[in-house]
Design a protein around this motif. Structure first.
Motif, PDB file in Angstrom:
ATOM      1  N   PHE A   1      -6.354   0.835   2.494  1.00  0.00           N
ATOM      2  CA  PHE A   1      -6.525   1.816   3.555  1.00  0.00           C
ATOM      3  C   PHE A   1      -5.214   2.563   3.366  1.00  0.00           C
ATOM      4  CE2 PHE A   1      -7.184   4.048   7.363  1.00  0.00           C
ATOM      5  CZ  PHE A   1      -8.047   4.682   7.494  1.00  0.00           C
ATOM      6  N   THR A   2      -4.563   1.980   3.343  1.00  0.00           N
ATOM      7  CA  THR A   2      -3.049   2.573   4.067  1.00  0.00           C
ATOM      8  C   THR A   2      -2.544   3.376   2.956  1.00  0.00           C
ATOM      9  OG1 THR A   2      -1.418   0.503   3.405  1.00  0.00           O
ATOM     10  CG2 THR A   2      -2.462   0.858   5.837  1.00  0.00           C
ATOM     11  N   GLY A   3      -2.636   2.525   1.914  1.00  0.00           N
ATOM     12  CA  GLY A   3      -2.512   3.305   0.370  1.00  0.00           C
ATOM     13  C   GLY A   3      -2.777   4.909  -0.105  1.00  0.00           C
ATOM     14  N   GLY A   4      -4.527   4.615   0.455  1.00  0.00           N
ATOM     15  CA  GLY A   4      -5.248   5.813   0.357  1.00  0.00           C
ATOM     16  C   GLY A   4      -4.769   6.943   1.238  1.00  0.00           C
ATOM     17  N   LEU A   5      -4.066   6.551   2.714  1.00  0.00           N
ATOM     18  CA  LEU A   5      -3.884   7.585   3.837  1.00  0.00           C
ATOM     19  C   LEU A   5      -3.002   7.990   3.317  1.00  0.00           C
ATOM     20  CD1 LEU A   5      -4.360   5.488   7.379  1.00  0.00           C
ATOM     21  CD2 LEU A   5      -5.260   7.504   6.599  1.00  0.00           C
ATOM     22  N   LEU A   6      -1.609   7.531   2.517  1.00  0.00           N
ATOM     23  CA  LEU A   6      -0.513   8.336   1.942  1.00  0.00           C
ATOM     24  C   LEU A   6      -0.695   9.078   1.083  1.00  0.00           C
ATOM     25  CD1 LEU A   6       2.698   8.941   2.013  1.00  0.00           C
ATOM     26  CD2 LEU A   6       2.440   6.602   0.458  1.00  0.00           C
ATOM     27  N   PHE A   7      -2.206   8.658  -0.159  1.00  0.00           N
ATOM     28  CA  PHE A   7      -2.662   9.299  -1.407  1.00  0.00           C
ATOM     29  C   PHE A   7      -3.007  10.884  -0.431  1.00  0.00           C
ATOM     30  CE2 PHE A   7      -5.434  11.081  -4.390  1.00  0.00           C
ATOM     31  CZ  PHE A   7      -4.190  10.567  -5.537  1.00  0.00           C
ATOM     32  N   GLY A   8      -3.783  11.011   0.413  1.00  0.00           N
ATOM     33  CA  GLY A   8      -4.568  12.007   0.648  1.00  0.00           C
ATOM     34  C   GLY A   8      -3.529  12.648   1.381  1.00  0.00           C
TER      35      GLY A   8
ATOM     36  N   ALA B   1      -5.114  -5.751  -5.164  1.00  0.00           N
ATOM     37  CA  ALA B   1      -4.616  -6.577  -5.932  1.00  0.00           C
ATOM     38  C   ALA B   1      -3.723  -6.900  -6.022  1.00  0.00           C
ATOM     39  CB  ALA B   1      -5.323  -6.404  -7.614  1.00  0.00           C
ATOM     40  N   VAL B   2      -2.490  -6.738  -5.617  1.00  0.00           N
ATOM     41  CA  VAL B   2      -1.196  -6.910  -5.749  1.00  0.00           C
ATOM     42  C   VAL B   2      -0.724  -7.454  -4.014  1.00  0.00           C
ATOM     43  CG1 VAL B   2       1.004  -5.559  -4.951  1.00  0.00           C
ATOM     44  CG2 VAL B   2      -0.164  -4.739  -7.927  1.00  0.00           C
ATOM     45  N   ALA B   3      -1.048  -6.360  -2.855  1.00  0.00           N
ATOM     46  CA  ALA B   3      -1.200  -8.013  -2.226  1.00  0.00           C
ATOM     47  C   ALA B   3      -1.509  -8.703  -1.881  1.00  0.00           C
ATOM     48  CB  ALA B   3      -1.361  -6.372  -0.843  1.00  0.00           C
ATOM     49  N   GLN B   4      -2.754  -9.011  -2.382  1.00  0.00           N
ATOM     50  CA  GLN B   4      -3.411  -9.850  -2.295  1.00  0.00           C
ATOM     51  C   GLN B   4      -2.870 -11.186  -3.284  1.00  0.00           C
ATOM     52  OE1 GLN B   4      -6.393 -10.029   0.275  1.00  0.00           O
ATOM     53  NE2 GLN B   4      -7.422 -10.895  -1.091  1.00  0.00           N
ATOM     54  N   SER B   5      -2.088 -11.141  -4.073  1.00  0.00           N
ATOM     55  CA  SER B   5      -1.427 -11.925  -5.079  1.00  0.00           C
ATOM     56  C   SER B   5      -0.180 -12.269  -4.461  1.00  0.00           C
ATOM     57  CB  SER B   5      -1.405 -11.194  -6.345  1.00  0.00           C
ATOM     58  OG  SER B   5      -0.254 -10.343  -6.184  1.00  0.00           O
ATOM     59  N   LEU B   6       0.415 -11.449  -3.046  1.00  0.00           N
ATOM     60  CA  LEU B   6       1.584 -11.432  -2.487  1.00  0.00           C
ATOM     61  C   LEU B   6       0.920 -12.436  -1.636  1.00  0.00           C
ATOM     62  CD1 LEU B   6       3.331  -8.269  -3.622  1.00  0.00           C
ATOM     63  CD2 LEU B   6       3.697 -10.706  -4.711  1.00  0.00           C
TER      64      LEU B   6
ATOM     65  N   GLY C   1       0.835  -1.008  -0.025  1.00  0.00           N
ATOM     66  CA  GLY C   1      -0.340  -0.102   0.538  1.00  0.00           C
ATOM     67  C   GLY C   1       0.976   0.945   0.080  1.00  0.00           C
ATOM     68  N   LEU C   2       1.834   1.380   1.104  1.00  0.00           N
ATOM     69  CA  LEU C   2       2.600   2.741   0.617  1.00  0.00           C
ATOM     70  C   LEU C   2       3.494   2.560   0.380  1.00  0.00           C
ATOM     71  CD1 LEU C   2       3.118   2.724   4.491  1.00  0.00           C
ATOM     72  CD2 LEU C   2       1.882   4.016   3.214  1.00  0.00           C
ATOM     73  N   GLY C   3       4.208   1.806  -0.237  1.00  0.00           N
ATOM     74  CA  GLY C   3       5.190   1.554  -1.594  1.00  0.00           C
ATOM     75  C   GLY C   3       4.194   1.556  -3.440  1.00  0.00           C
TER      76      GLY C   3
END
Length: 397
Positions: free
Chosen positions: A253-260, A239-244, A201-203
């Motif tokens: 969620f964490t990706g959204g926090l960083l995006f905001g 999808a990337v996190a699920q595939s890994l 998410g963060l990366g």
């Protein structure tokens, strides 16, 4: 197929015309679409045959939840959250385990057919709250900011936290509990889900926001395609996190926090189109839920299931949350409000599909309890959202 598509599209169009009025009404959008799905489904009007596979329903619910988690996190007020972090941290670290334990014990006492591990599976499935159903409260300005941000942060992370716990109990229910090292394997799975979810998410969001800014500065991004970037990034994180084998919910969620955080004042403009997409997917999911799941399940509901569903939405959720907030300085009304608004929805539906597909012995029975609880939550939280939000606003004022 085209007739069904035409009916649904016209229904969505008509709903959109009066959506502003309906948002102030007791019946929320999800209630309207579940009811419409049920009425148009095979048991009443039969305009829709209700044929959809568990895989298709899970995919729809997963994509919807991932997008909503990302958008809600991007819109979060991090300044308020930083000041009031004790609320979601207490709810996640103390309240969530309490909900799982109390839900497990209640299920074990109420349902003789369930083993202890199966009862724990049920308790975990219904400990996750739904960011989509909670949106009516989280976006209501009448609710104090710290309450809104606390609920938003909790609902964004608790379903991701529940995923590895659920898989541990599924493994134990299927016989993994007889093998040595079960506890260590369970802890490894928990840290793997969380670690991979956070890293992805963060990366991915850090790389994505840098690329978006770099291309925007060179005039390579058009206004139309700029809106698509948010939807694509949200789904990619999931999808990337699920595939890994990580938690896609945590990643979204964490990706959204960083995006905001990165987008700052441009966040609202960037996510506006994505919000419309997320709302449409959510209402489509609830329509399908009403037409297929509710229509095919209500005949299997029992009074024991009803009792558990009611307890899950009240005592099992509210008591641990209330106790977890002791010493935070929040009023009794705020603690009760935070405990009550833990709606069950998309995450629990996805969990139910996972449990059935994994072949848990009483998986279908557990799934029926989840369906009934989600349906009651849909009605109870949908009807109570606006009145209780206004009441909280008056108390805060």
């Amino acid at each position: 197929m085209y007739i069904e598509l035409a009916i649904f599209a016209l229904f969505v169009f008509c709903y959109s015309l009066v959506s502003g009025r309906l948002e102030r009404a007791p019946a929320s959008g999800p209630i309207v679409f579940v009811a419409a799905g049920f009425l148009m489904g095979p048991l009443v009007l039969a305009w829709f045959d209700g044929s959809i596979s568990r895989t298709e329903l899970r995919m729809l619910a997963d994509l919807t939840l991932a997008l909503i988690l990302f958008i809600d996190a991007a819109n979060a007020d991090l300044a308020i959250l930083k000041q009031q972090f004790r609320i979601p941290s207490r709810m996640l670290l103390v309240g969530l385990p309490g909900v799982i334990v109390l839900g497990t014990l209640t299920a074990a006492l109420l349902f003789d057919a369930l083993s202890l591990y199966e009862a724990a599976i049920l308790g975990t499935m219904l400990a996750a709250t739904d960011a989509a159903l909670g949106k009516a409260v989280v976006t209501n300005k009448a609710v104090p900011k710290q309450i809104r941000e606390g609920l938003n942060f909790e609902s964004g992370l608790n379903d991701g936290l529940c995923v590895p716990i659920l898989f541990v109990f599924i493994a134990l229910a299927l016989g993994g509990g007889n093998e040595g090292g079960g506890t260590m394997a369970g802890l490894k799975l928990v840290f793997q889900e969380l670690g991979i979810g956070l890293a992805v998410g963060l990366g991915l969001t850090a790389a994505g926001t840098w690329a978006l800014r770099w291309c925007h500065e060179r005039g390579w991004v058009t206004e139309i395609w700029k809106q698509v970037t948010v939807v694509a990034l949200a789904i990619a994180c999931f999808a990337v996190a699920q595939s890994l084998h990580g938690s896609g919910y945590i990643a979204a969620f964490t990706g959204g926090l960083l995006f905001g955080y990165k987008a700052k004042e441009a966040t609202h403009k960037l996510v506006l189109a994505s919000e419309g997409t997320g709302e449409t997917l959510a209402l489509l999911t609830w329509f399908v839920f009403g037409a297929t799941v509710i229509g095919q399940s209500f005949q299997y509901f029992t009074w024991e299931m009803l009792v558990y569903a009611v307890l899950s939405l009240t005592v099992i959720r509210m008591l641990p949350v209330f106790l977890s907030l002791s010493g935070t300085g929040e009023s009794t009304a705020s603690k009760l409000f935070l405990g009550w608004f833990g709606p069950r929805g998309l995450a629990s539906i996805v969990f139910a599909i996972i449990v059935v597909n994994k072949g848990v012995p009483e998986g279908k029975f557990i799934g029926m309890i989840v369906v009934l609880t989600v349906f009651l939550s849909l009605v109870a939280h949908g009807i109570s959202a606006n009145p209780l939000a206004r009441l909280m606003g008056q108390k805060d004022g």
